[in-house]
Design a protein around this motif. Sequence first.
Motif, PDB file in Angstrom:
ATOM      1  N   TRP A   1     -10.394  13.326 -57.705  1.00  0.00           N
ATOM      2  CA  TRP A   1      -9.072  12.713 -57.789  1.00  0.00           C
ATOM      3  C   TRP A   1      -9.396  13.107 -56.031  1.00  0.00           C
ATOM      4  O   TRP A   1      -9.736  13.815 -55.389  1.00  0.00           O
ATOM      5  CB  TRP A   1      -8.077  13.313 -58.589  1.00  0.00           C
ATOM      6  CG  TRP A   1      -7.685  14.148 -58.283  1.00  0.00           C
ATOM      7  CD1 TRP A   1      -7.141  14.806 -57.274  1.00  0.00           C
ATOM      8  CD2 TRP A   1      -7.697  15.466 -59.242  1.00  0.00           C
ATOM      9  NE1 TRP A   1      -6.917  16.095 -57.283  1.00  0.00           N
ATOM     10  CE2 TRP A   1      -7.018  16.250 -58.800  1.00  0.00           C
ATOM     11  CE3 TRP A   1      -7.951  15.512 -60.595  1.00  0.00           C
ATOM     12  CZ2 TRP A   1      -6.780  17.603 -59.363  1.00  0.00           C
ATOM     13  CZ3 TRP A   1      -8.135  16.456 -61.151  1.00  0.00           C
ATOM     14  CH2 TRP A   1      -6.887  17.943 -60.810  1.00  0.00           C
ATOM     15  N   GLY A   2      -8.266  11.847 -55.401  1.00  0.00           N
ATOM     16  CA  GLY A   2      -7.938  11.831 -54.049  1.00  0.00           C
ATOM     17  C   GLY A   2      -6.992  12.261 -53.922  1.00  0.00           C
ATOM     18  O   GLY A   2      -5.851  13.273 -54.269  1.00  0.00           O
TER      19      GLY A   2
ATOM     20  N   ASN B   1     -14.899   8.015 -55.513  1.00  0.00           N
ATOM     21  CA  ASN B   1     -15.801   9.445 -55.253  1.00  0.00           C
ATOM     22  C   ASN B   1     -17.209   9.812 -55.646  1.00  0.00           C
ATOM     23  O   ASN B   1     -17.856  10.175 -55.423  1.00  0.00           O
ATOM     24  CB  ASN B   1     -14.605  10.732 -55.742  1.00  0.00           C
ATOM     25  CG  ASN B   1     -14.037  11.279 -54.326  1.00  0.00           C
ATOM     26  OD1 ASN B   1     -14.178  11.434 -53.421  1.00  0.00           O
ATOM     27  ND2 ASN B   1     -12.958  11.916 -54.602  1.00  0.00           N
TER      28      ASN B   1
ATOM     29  N   PRO C   1     -11.197   3.682 -51.796  1.00  0.00           N
ATOM     30  CA  PRO C   1     -10.947   3.494 -53.088  1.00  0.00           C
ATOM     31  C   PRO C   1      -9.241   2.648 -53.213  1.00  0.00           C
ATOM     32  O   PRO C   1      -9.652   1.229 -53.979  1.00  0.00           O
ATOM     33  CB  PRO C   1      -9.980   5.355 -53.845  1.00  0.00           C
ATOM     34  CG  PRO C   1      -9.809   5.073 -52.479  1.00  0.00           C
ATOM     35  CD  PRO C   1     -10.881   4.898 -51.628  1.00  0.00           C
TER      36      PRO C   1
ATOM     37  N   ASP D   1      -5.411  10.658 -45.929  1.00  0.00           N
ATOM     38  CA  ASP D   1      -4.095   9.334 -46.420  1.00  0.00           C
ATOM     39  C   ASP D   1      -3.628   8.291 -45.774  1.00  0.00           C
ATOM     40  O   ASP D   1      -3.014   9.205 -44.498  1.00  0.00           O
ATOM     41  CB  ASP D   1      -3.915   9.010 -48.445  1.00  0.00           C
ATOM     42  CG  ASP D   1      -2.236   9.797 -47.821  1.00  0.00           C
ATOM     43  OD1 ASP D   1      -1.953  10.499 -46.631  1.00  0.00           O
ATOM     44  OD2 ASP D   1      -2.130  10.477 -49.289  1.00  0.00           O
TER      45      ASP D   1
ATOM     46  N   LYS E   1     -14.515   9.030 -48.670  1.00  0.00           N
ATOM     47  CA  LYS E   1     -13.896   7.148 -48.644  1.00  0.00           C
ATOM     48  C   LYS E   1     -14.712   6.174 -48.304  1.00  0.00           C
ATOM     49  O   LYS E   1     -14.402   5.434 -47.751  1.00  0.00           O
ATOM     50  CB  LYS E   1     -12.585   7.244 -47.693  1.00  0.00           C
ATOM     51  CG  LYS E   1     -11.830   7.755 -48.486  1.00  0.00           C
ATOM     52  CD  LYS E   1      -9.930   7.718 -48.120  1.00  0.00           C
ATOM     53  CE  LYS E   1      -9.006   7.889 -48.760  1.00  0.00           C
ATOM     54  NZ  LYS E   1      -8.164   8.110 -48.060  1.00  0.00           N
TER      55      LYS E   1
ATOM     56  N   GLU F   1      -9.670   6.529 -57.264  1.00  0.00           N
ATOM     57  CA  GLU F   1      -9.928   7.886 -56.042  1.00  0.00           C
ATOM     58  C   GLU F   1     -11.218   8.355 -56.642  1.00  0.00           C
ATOM     59  O   GLU F   1     -12.045   8.575 -56.457  1.00  0.00           O
ATOM     60  CB  GLU F   1      -9.061   8.884 -56.046  1.00  0.00           C
ATOM     61  CG  GLU F   1      -7.622   8.042 -55.416  1.00  0.00           C
ATOM     62  CD  GLU F   1      -6.608   9.346 -55.214  1.00  0.00           C
ATOM     63  OE1 GLU F   1      -5.556   8.944 -53.974  1.00  0.00           O
ATOM     64  OE2 GLU F   1      -6.432   9.780 -55.810  1.00  0.00           O
TER      65      GLU F   1
END
Length: 474
Positions: free
Chosen positions: A23-24, A113, A131, A10, A126, A109
């Motif tokens: 999740w991210g 995904n 997201p 990120d 991504k 996220e």
Amino acid sequence: MPTPSRIEHDAFGPVEIPSDRYWGAQTQRALGLFEIGEERFPAALIRAFGLQKYAAARANAQCGVLAPELASAIEKAAIELREGRWDDHFPLTIWQTGSGTQTNMNANEVIANRANQLLGQPLGTKTPVHPNDHVNRSQSSNDSFPTVMHVAAAIEVNGRLRPALDQLRSALAERSQAFADVLKVARTHLMDAVPMTMGQTFGTFAHQVSNALARMDDALPRLLVLPQGGTAAGTGLNAPAGFDGFFCATLSEVTGLPFVPSPHKFEGMAAHDALVELSGALNTIATSLLKIAIDIRFLASGPRCGLGELRIPDDGLTSSIMPGKRNPTIAEVLVQACFQVIGNHQTITIANASGNFELNVAKPVLVYNLLQSLRVLADSASVFARRCVRGIDVDREQLTTNVERSLLAVTALNPILGYDRVAQITATALRDRVTPRAAAIALGFLDGDEYDRLVQHPVNCLINYPTVNRAAGA
């Protein structure tokens, strides 16, 4: 063995995430930062995010700011979220930033995904779905999270609480009709009062629940007004023209509820008065149900040394030390649920008052408590209706004895004998431990036939009092 992981990036750099989690990076960072409590958002909120992201993707496509193939993938992933497939991929507690940003990003996220996976890409890429750039397109946490709060609450009101209260009202009205001819002694100040019927008691309970339904319905229209499209502060920055209208139209089509865009999105983001209004209705409903449960509990107390006028269904449970003891467990559950709702309302009230300028910053704790209130009130009311109220019976022998011994049925003699003579009858009956009928005869005020005609006539009139129809809202 170490848990398999993947690396995502990120704006702050690389983050290690368990390889099977959707999740991210932002969610993973929040997990390490907010190590507070165990309270997680209920499925109702997570699934409402699925609806919100679905409607946003469709609105973005209609506005021409999101490619159709990306919108389609996001919509499919969002529907899966709505259906509960990804509940386990929302690990954060409610203890996070006051705008709910971390849970909004968690939704972005997971959906990104999953959308990329549907398009043949591995988790964490991504691309082609991002997201922020795509799932969160034309949105901010500041308008998305309050929108989800409204959507989740409206769905719970309409789909869970309303049916439960209607079920309870129906059960109470049915008992009112069943007991329409059963006389009892009314009680005021916890002391004996004039006669009435048990049907009127249950008719009162049913009417309280009818009013509860009306209060809930009064609050519902304000829940259907959504701030989506206000973005960061209410100005609509980065949201295309028409986005809010397309969004609400899609949401209404999917849910069957008539959602509309807020005409003043600043208000819907800076304050959550509509949710406090709903909580206020729930608070009032809780006090009504608390009164009903406590009254039924006392009327059924005994079986030998209490009031013993009602018989509640056996739930199969007993004491750990007293063999064969039966307790009003279902009523006690409802009482505790009402306590929780009343306490939650205080938290919700304070949370709504904590906004600063253009943003309320206590959204997570507010909606957590509101959704808990809706859930426990609905579930406990439904269980109370099914497992307690529908099986309640009366002890006619006990009630008949109480009515015969009642002193204050002679209140019907006030217009004939006057207040002072009637008071003399009740004092004599109480002192000599005889019935008021015997006291009136002994005092020479009336003979037996006169007493029966004058006192029993008004009691018999009670049986025809239309409590059931009034309780049902007719």
